[in-house]
Design a protein around this motif. Structure first.
Motif, PDB file in Angstrom:
ATOM      1  N   ILE A 296      25.287  40.326  92.879  1.00  0.00           N
ATOM      2  CA  ILE A 296      26.302  40.825  91.947  1.00  0.00           C
ATOM      3  C   ILE A 296      25.704  41.932  91.100  1.00  0.00           C
ATOM      4  CG2 ILE A 296      27.598  38.638  91.818  1.00  0.00           C
ATOM      5  CD1 ILE A 296      26.106  37.991  89.241  1.00  0.00           C
ATOM      6  N   PRO A 297      26.522  42.841  90.562  1.00  0.00           N
ATOM      7  CA  PRO A 297      26.012  43.865  89.652  1.00  0.00           C
ATOM      8  C   PRO A 297      25.498  43.226  88.361  1.00  0.00           C
ATOM      9  CG  PRO A 297      28.225  44.399  90.429  1.00  0.00           C
ATOM     10  CD  PRO A 297      27.964  42.983  90.821  1.00  0.00           C
TER      11      PRO A 297
ATOM     12  N   TYR B 185      17.787  36.050  84.065  1.00  0.00           N
ATOM     13  CA  TYR B 185      18.654  36.832  83.183  1.00  0.00           C
ATOM     14  C   TYR B 185      19.119  35.969  82.007  1.00  0.00           C
ATOM     15  CZ  TYR B 185      22.182  40.122  81.590  1.00  0.00           C
ATOM     16  OH  TYR B 185      22.923  41.001  80.834  1.00  0.00           O
TER      17      TYR B 185
ATOM     18  N   ALA C  38      26.084  44.040  85.462  1.00  0.00           N
ATOM     19  CA  ALA C  38      27.169  43.961  84.475  1.00  0.00           C
ATOM     20  C   ALA C  38      27.948  42.651  84.586  1.00  0.00           C
ATOM     21  CB  ALA C  38      28.121  45.148  84.643  1.00  0.00           C
ATOM     22  N   GLN C  39      27.900  42.006  85.729  1.00  0.00           N
ATOM     23  CA  GLN C  39      28.607  40.740  85.916  1.00  0.00           C
ATOM     24  C   GLN C  39      27.703  39.520  85.736  1.00  0.00           C
ATOM     25  OE1 GLN C  39      30.663  40.714  89.691  1.00  0.00           O
ATOM     26  NE2 GLN C  39      31.518  42.772  89.387  1.00  0.00           N
ATOM     27  N   ALA C  40      26.436  39.754  85.476  1.00  0.00           N
ATOM     28  CA  ALA C  40      25.470  38.649  85.388  1.00  0.00           C
ATOM     29  C   ALA C  40      25.687  37.822  84.127  1.00  0.00           C
ATOM     30  CB  ALA C  40      24.054  39.195  85.418  1.00  0.00           C
ATOM     31  N   LYS C  41      25.398  36.535  84.274  1.00  0.00           N
ATOM     32  CA  LYS C  41      25.435  35.600  83.152  1.00  0.00           C
ATOM     33  C   LYS C  41      24.059  34.974  82.975  1.00  0.00           C
ATOM     34  CE  LYS C  41      30.266  34.360  84.104  1.00  0.00           C
ATOM     35  NZ  LYS C  41      31.197  33.247  84.440  1.00  0.00           N
TER      36      LYS C  41
ATOM     37  N   ASP D   7      21.468  33.530  85.775  1.00  0.00           N
ATOM     38  CA  ASP D   7      21.369  34.248  87.040  1.00  0.00           C
ATOM     39  C   ASP D   7      19.956  34.819  87.173  1.00  0.00           C
ATOM     40  OD1 ASP D   7      24.001  33.794  87.788  1.00  0.00           O
ATOM     41  OD2 ASP D   7      24.738  35.621  86.814  1.00  0.00           O
TER      42      ASP D   7
ATOM     43  N   ARG E 263      23.286  35.453  91.922  1.00  0.00           N
ATOM     44  CA  ARG E 263      23.793  34.155  91.450  1.00  0.00           C
ATOM     45  C   ARG E 263      23.393  33.071  92.461  1.00  0.00           C
ATOM     46  NH1 ARG E 263      29.077  34.928  88.703  1.00  0.00           N
ATOM     47  NH2 ARG E 263      27.525  35.588  87.157  1.00  0.00           N
TER      48      ARG E 263
END
Length: 317
Positions: free
Chosen positions: A253-254, A282, A256-259, A262, A314
């Motif tokens: 995933i980019p 992350y 910017a979408q990481a939580k 991850d 992820r």
């Protein structure tokens, strides 16, 4: 103890050792201090204060760095000259003395920081705080030192106070004692996700440790993928061993979408024979925790990480 004496502060040249305790805190002290843990635990259990083992170890770090025979500098609490006791006797007496202070604190209704300061100032500080709100503050520690120092003869070579740590320490003990003890504690950052918290509680134990290529456990220290594999295993997530393999095992995933929780991956940080060469955990807000050298936090907006960034991954569950 040591009521009219300066507290010696020992600074070890060795890398700190990290030990986590049941309250979620992590103690960062020298290996010389941690070698006394078993004996501290033995006497803490005997005197019914096992929950204070981490504080007792921090006291050892302040008092001796774990290197002197009288590791807790507890001789004076028995009315003996400094450095009279051997190691076991010092720990037994130091723990017993701290337990006695805790009992007094319980009677007076004061807090644990008052007890820590009283280890240096003596039991009189507990009653002093009890009569002034029952809550430790640095101002109370400072005022107590000033009042007790009034009875000491002042000479040019024995001033009533000396400048230290950006403030003043009076000849009666060390008003900075709570700060000196508490500096060895860190509290892991908190996450809403319980699984992420488990991972980070483990990973943060090794903050400050050196990077070791091929390292994959606390005995060897860690490389990047060794740290992620070990830490996620504590949350019952079993990652493959290398950064490339971990990348291959995740959903890409980019960033910017990481939580938080991850993984974040990088390429060409060294010649590994694979495209993916580095991995970190992350944390959100463009921050990651990783086995750099030393292990710790990094800002993903830095030019170096931006140059090598692949993106986030992820973990598939």
């Amino acid at each position: 103890m040591g009521l009219l004496a300066f507290v010696a502060i020992f600074i070890s040249d060795d890398a700190p050792s990290y030990k986590s305790f049941s309250d979620g805190s992590t103690l960062s002290v020298s290996a010389d201090t941690l070698q006394h843990q078993a004996m501290v635990e033995k006497y803490a259990q005997e005197y019914g204060i096992s929950e204070y083992v981490s504080i007792l170890l921090a006291i050892i770090e302040v008092e001796s760095g774990g290197r002197l025979p009288d590791v807790m500098q507890s001789s004076e609490s028995l009315g003996l000259p400094p450095n009279t006791l051997d190691t076991e006797a010092s720990i037994q007496q130091g723990v017993r003395y701290f337990a006695d202070l805790l009992q007094s604190a319980k009677r007076y209704g004061v807090d644990d920081d008052t007890v820590i300061q009283a280890y240096n100032y003596g039991g009189g500080f507990i009653g002093y705080v009890a009569n002034r709100g029952k809550q430790y503050s640095f101002k109370l520690a400072e005022d107590f030192a000033k009042e007790r120092a009034n009875g000491i003869k002042v000479t040019y070579s024995n001033p009533i106070a000396v400048q230290q740590n950006g403030g003043w320490r009076y000849r009666y003990g060390n008003m900075f004692y709570v700060q000196l003890v508490r500096q060895y504690f860190t509290t892991p950052i908190q996450f809403d996700n319980e699984l992420v918290q488990l991972v980070m509680n483990e990973a943060l134990k090794y903050e400050g440790w050196r990077y070791v290529f091929g390292g994959d456990n606390p005995t060897t220290s860690f490389d990047c993928s060794g740290l992620t594999q070990w830490s996620y295993r504590k949350a019952d997530i079993h990652l493959p061993r290398t950064a490339q393999q971990q990348y291959d095992a995740t959903e890409h995933i980019p960033l910017a979408q990481a939580k938080a929780g991850d993984l974040v991956f990088f390429h060409s940080t060294y010649d590994a024979g694979t495209y993916v060469t580095h991995v970190g955990i992350y944390l959100g807000n463009n921050q990651m925790y990783n086995a750099g050298d030393p292990i710790g936090y990094d800002d993903l907006t830095s030019p170096y990480w931006q140059k090598h960034l692949i993106g986030a991954g992820r973990i598939k569950r």
